[in-house]
Design an enzyme around this catalytic site. Structure first.
Site, short mmCIF file in Angstrom:
data_model
loop_
_atom_site.label_atom_id
_atom_site.label_comp_id
_atom_site.label_asym_id
_atom_site.label_seq_id
_atom_site.Cartn_x
_atom_site.Cartn_y
_atom_site.Cartn_z
N HIS A 172 -4.02 0.50 0.95
CA HIS A 172 -3.17 1.69 0.85
C HIS A 172 -3.83 2.86 1.56
O HIS A 172 -5.05 2.89 1.73
CB HIS A 172 -2.88 2.05 -0.61
CG HIS A 172 -4.12 2.24 -1.43
ND1 HIS A 172 -4.82 1.19 -1.96
CD2 HIS A 172 -4.79 3.35 -1.80
CE1 HIS A 172 -5.88 1.64 -2.62
NE2 HIS A 172 -5.89 2.96 -2.52
N HIS B 37 -3.99 7.15 1.61
CA HIS B 37 -3.71 8.40 0.89
C HIS B 37 -3.24 9.47 1.87
O HIS B 37 -3.87 9.67 2.92
CB HIS B 37 -4.99 8.94 0.23
CG HIS B 37 -5.58 8.03 -0.81
ND1 HIS B 37 -5.38 8.20 -2.15
CD2 HIS B 37 -6.38 6.93 -0.70
CE1 HIS B 37 -6.04 7.26 -2.83
NE2 HIS B 37 -6.66 6.49 -1.97
P1 5GP Z 1 -8.29 4.03 -4.18
O1 5GP Z 1 -9.45 4.60 -4.93
O2 5GP Z 1 -8.17 2.55 -4.44
O3 5GP Z 1 -8.27 4.38 -2.74
O4 5GP Z 1 -7.03 4.74 -4.76
C1 5GP Z 1 -6.18 4.24 -5.72
C2 5GP Z 1 -5.25 5.36 -6.07
O5 5GP Z 1 -4.20 4.80 -6.86
C3 5GP Z 1 -5.89 6.48 -6.91
O6 5GP Z 1 -5.72 7.70 -6.22
C4 5GP Z 1 -5.15 6.43 -8.22
O7 5GP Z 1 -4.90 7.70 -8.75
C5 5GP Z 1 -3.85 5.70 -7.88
N1 5GP Z 1 -3.28 4.88 -8.92
C6 5GP Z 1 -3.94 4.07 -9.78
N2 5GP Z 1 -3.07 3.42 -10.59
C7 5GP Z 1 -1.84 3.85 -10.23
C8 5GP Z 1 -0.52 3.55 -10.72
O8 5GP Z 1 -0.31 2.77 -11.64
N3 5GP Z 1 0.51 4.17 -10.09
C9 5GP Z 1 0.32 5.05 -9.07
N4 5GP Z 1 1.41 5.61 -8.54
N5 5GP Z 1 -0.90 5.37 -8.59
C10 5GP Z 1 -1.96 4.77 -9.17
#
Ligand code: 5GP
Length: 138
Positions: free
Chosen positions: A102, A104
């Site tokens: 993903h 951001h």
């Molecule tokens: P990463 O640290 O893997 O790059 O980011 C994961 C992101 O997913 C985080 O910013 C976190 O806030 C978001 N996130 C985690 N669980 C969920 C969820 O159940 N729904 C949504 N919409 N975002 C989530």
């Protein structure tokens, strides 16, 4: 790490858990981050399964980054932001917490600090209001 089909974004993609959706096409979906680092923080997720950038099929990237640009423009306009940060984390040591690729998209304003990564849960009504502004700018 092998891809876990039970990760939270795989469940969102299958419609098993809800999200505040901003955009969807054949290859990608964009929805509001549930713990936003700034108001309007949006995630862009390819439908093709991969843990992160490192194991993704190269064919994932053109449609993914086409959507990232579309969303970045809409986030900037819709949220009235002065700038937009685009970030992407690979592996736990680099800050990855959800193991489906993903990107951001985070709006920025001069003098407004980012909140903590995976910090505080947002109010759903507020996420919906932000999604509406972004959708209106698509
Ligand atoms: P990463 O640290 O893997 O790059 O980011 C994961 C992101 O997913 C985080 O910013 C976190 O806030 C978001 N996130 C985690 N669980 C969920 C969820 O159940 N729904 C949504 N919409 N975002 C989530």
């Amino acid at each position: 790490m092998t891809y876990d089909t039970q990760n939270i974004f795989a469940k969102i993609l299958r419609g098993e858990i809800p999200c505040t959706k901003v955009y969807e096409d054949d290859h990608t979906i964009a929805f509001m981050d549930i713990m936003p680092k700034a108001d309007g923080h949006t995630l862009v997720v390819p439908k093709a399964p991969s843990v992160n950038f490192l194991d993704a099929e190269p064919s994932t990237f053109a449609p993914l980054f086409s959507t990232v640009q579309k969303i970045a423009r809409a986030v900037k306009t819709g949220m009235g932001a002065e700038g937009v940060v685009i970030t992407q984390f690979n592996e736990a040591a680099a800050g990855q917490t959800v193991f489906h690729l993903h990107v951001h998209v985070i709006p920025r304003w001069e003098g407004v600090a980012l909140r903590r990564h995976s910090g505080q849960m947002a109010n759903v009504a507020q996420l919906q209001a932000h999604a509406e502004k972004i959708r209106a700018a698509l």
